[in-house]
Design a protein around this motif. Sequence first.
Motif, PDB file in Angstrom:
ATOM      1  N   PHE A  16      29.270  37.288  38.308  1.00 39.37           N
ATOM      2  CA  PHE A  16      29.944  36.900  37.067  1.00 39.37           C
ATOM      3  C   PHE A  16      30.984  37.938  36.677  1.00 39.37           C
ATOM      4  CE2 PHE A  16      26.284  34.226  37.056  1.00 39.37           C
ATOM      5  CZ  PHE A  16      26.741  33.052  36.463  1.00 39.37           C
ATOM      6  N   HIS A  17      32.133  37.434  36.202  1.00 35.39           N
ATOM      7  CA  HIS A  17      33.265  38.292  35.865  1.00 35.39           C
ATOM      8  C   HIS A  17      33.802  37.896  34.494  1.00 35.39           C
ATOM      9  CE1 HIS A  17      33.281  39.517  40.084  1.00 35.39           C
ATOM     10  NE2 HIS A  17      33.028  38.238  40.333  1.00 35.39           N
ATOM     11  N   LEU A  18      33.949  38.878  33.622  1.00 34.34           N
ATOM     12  CA  LEU A  18      34.485  38.639  32.288  1.00 34.34           C
ATOM     13  C   LEU A  18      35.987  38.375  32.392  1.00 34.34           C
ATOM     14  CD1 LEU A  18      33.627  38.634  29.298  1.00 34.34           C
ATOM     15  CD2 LEU A  18      34.230  41.047  29.230  1.00 34.34           C
ATOM     16  N   ASN A  52      29.079  33.878  27.083  1.00 33.19           N
ATOM     17  CA  ASN A  52      27.871  34.678  26.971  1.00 33.19           C
ATOM     18  C   ASN A  52      28.215  36.066  26.459  1.00 33.19           C
ATOM     19  OD1 ASN A  52      25.098  35.545  27.413  1.00 33.19           O
ATOM     20  ND2 ASN A  52      24.994  33.827  28.836  1.00 33.19           N
ATOM     21  N   ASN A  54      29.327  39.743  26.004  1.00 36.20           N
ATOM     22  CA  ASN A  54      30.404  40.428  26.711  1.00 36.20           C
ATOM     23  C   ASN A  54      30.302  41.948  26.669  1.00 36.20           C
ATOM     24  OD1 ASN A  54      31.041  40.993  24.079  1.00 36.20           O
ATOM     25  ND2 ASN A  54      33.104  40.191  24.139  1.00 36.20           N
ATOM     26  N   CYS A  60      25.517  40.034  33.088  1.00 35.29           N
ATOM     27  CA  CYS A  60      26.077  39.318  34.241  1.00 35.29           C
ATOM     28  C   CYS A  60      25.235  39.546  35.489  1.00 35.29           C
ATOM     29  CB  CYS A  60      27.543  39.668  34.461  1.00 35.29           C
ATOM     30  SG  CYS A  60      27.881  41.356  34.916  1.00 35.29           S
ATOM     31  N   TRP A 119      33.022  34.058  30.719  1.00 35.90           N
ATOM     32  CA  TRP A 119      32.600  34.544  32.031  1.00 35.90           C
ATOM     33  C   TRP A 119      32.941  33.514  33.104  1.00 35.90           C
ATOM     34  CZ3 TRP A 119      30.696  39.330  33.001  1.00 35.90           C
ATOM     35  CH2 TRP A 119      30.266  40.072  31.907  1.00 35.90           C
ATOM     36  N   GLY A 121      31.938  32.508  36.846  1.00 38.52           N
ATOM     37  CA  GLY A 121      30.874  32.711  37.829  1.00 38.52           C
ATOM     38  C   GLY A 121      31.348  32.297  39.211  1.00 38.52           C
TER      39      GLY A 121
END
Length: 142
Positions: A16-18, A52, A54, A60, A119, A121
């Motif tokens: 997962f990447h913000l 979600n 942060n 993540c 996020w 994914g």
Amino acid sequence: MWCQQEIHLPELARGFHLITCDVIRALPCLGDCAMGMLHLQLMHTSASLTLNENTDPDVCHDLDAFLRRLVPEDLAYFRHTLEGPDDMPAHVVASLMGTQLTLAVRDGRLALGTWQGIWFGEHRNQAGPRRLLATLSGSDAG
């Protein structure tokens, strides 16, 4: 007002990447919107979007760990295996998590909660770049 922009994400590692800042940066028209809705649609079937926490990077990690355990790569009953052992699990996770978000816009900003972030994914081991279609609808600040 209406604004639509395709957002290009670089190849990212599985997990997962913000991407909140990436989305905001790609939408200068956001600042002109007094009140509206931003719809984000991921143009892929083996990745996902979610809203979600942060702040804590463990969120993540834990989300990815849970999903890998929930839908492992070694399920013998999967038939769709031509694209590798990670492909069908990635499709399942994308369906569970979802590939789109609709977010409120207020006073030229995303109306997110204090600890909320967008996020992305990535559920493939090596997927390549990804695309998001962002559509903003609302009333302008003027």
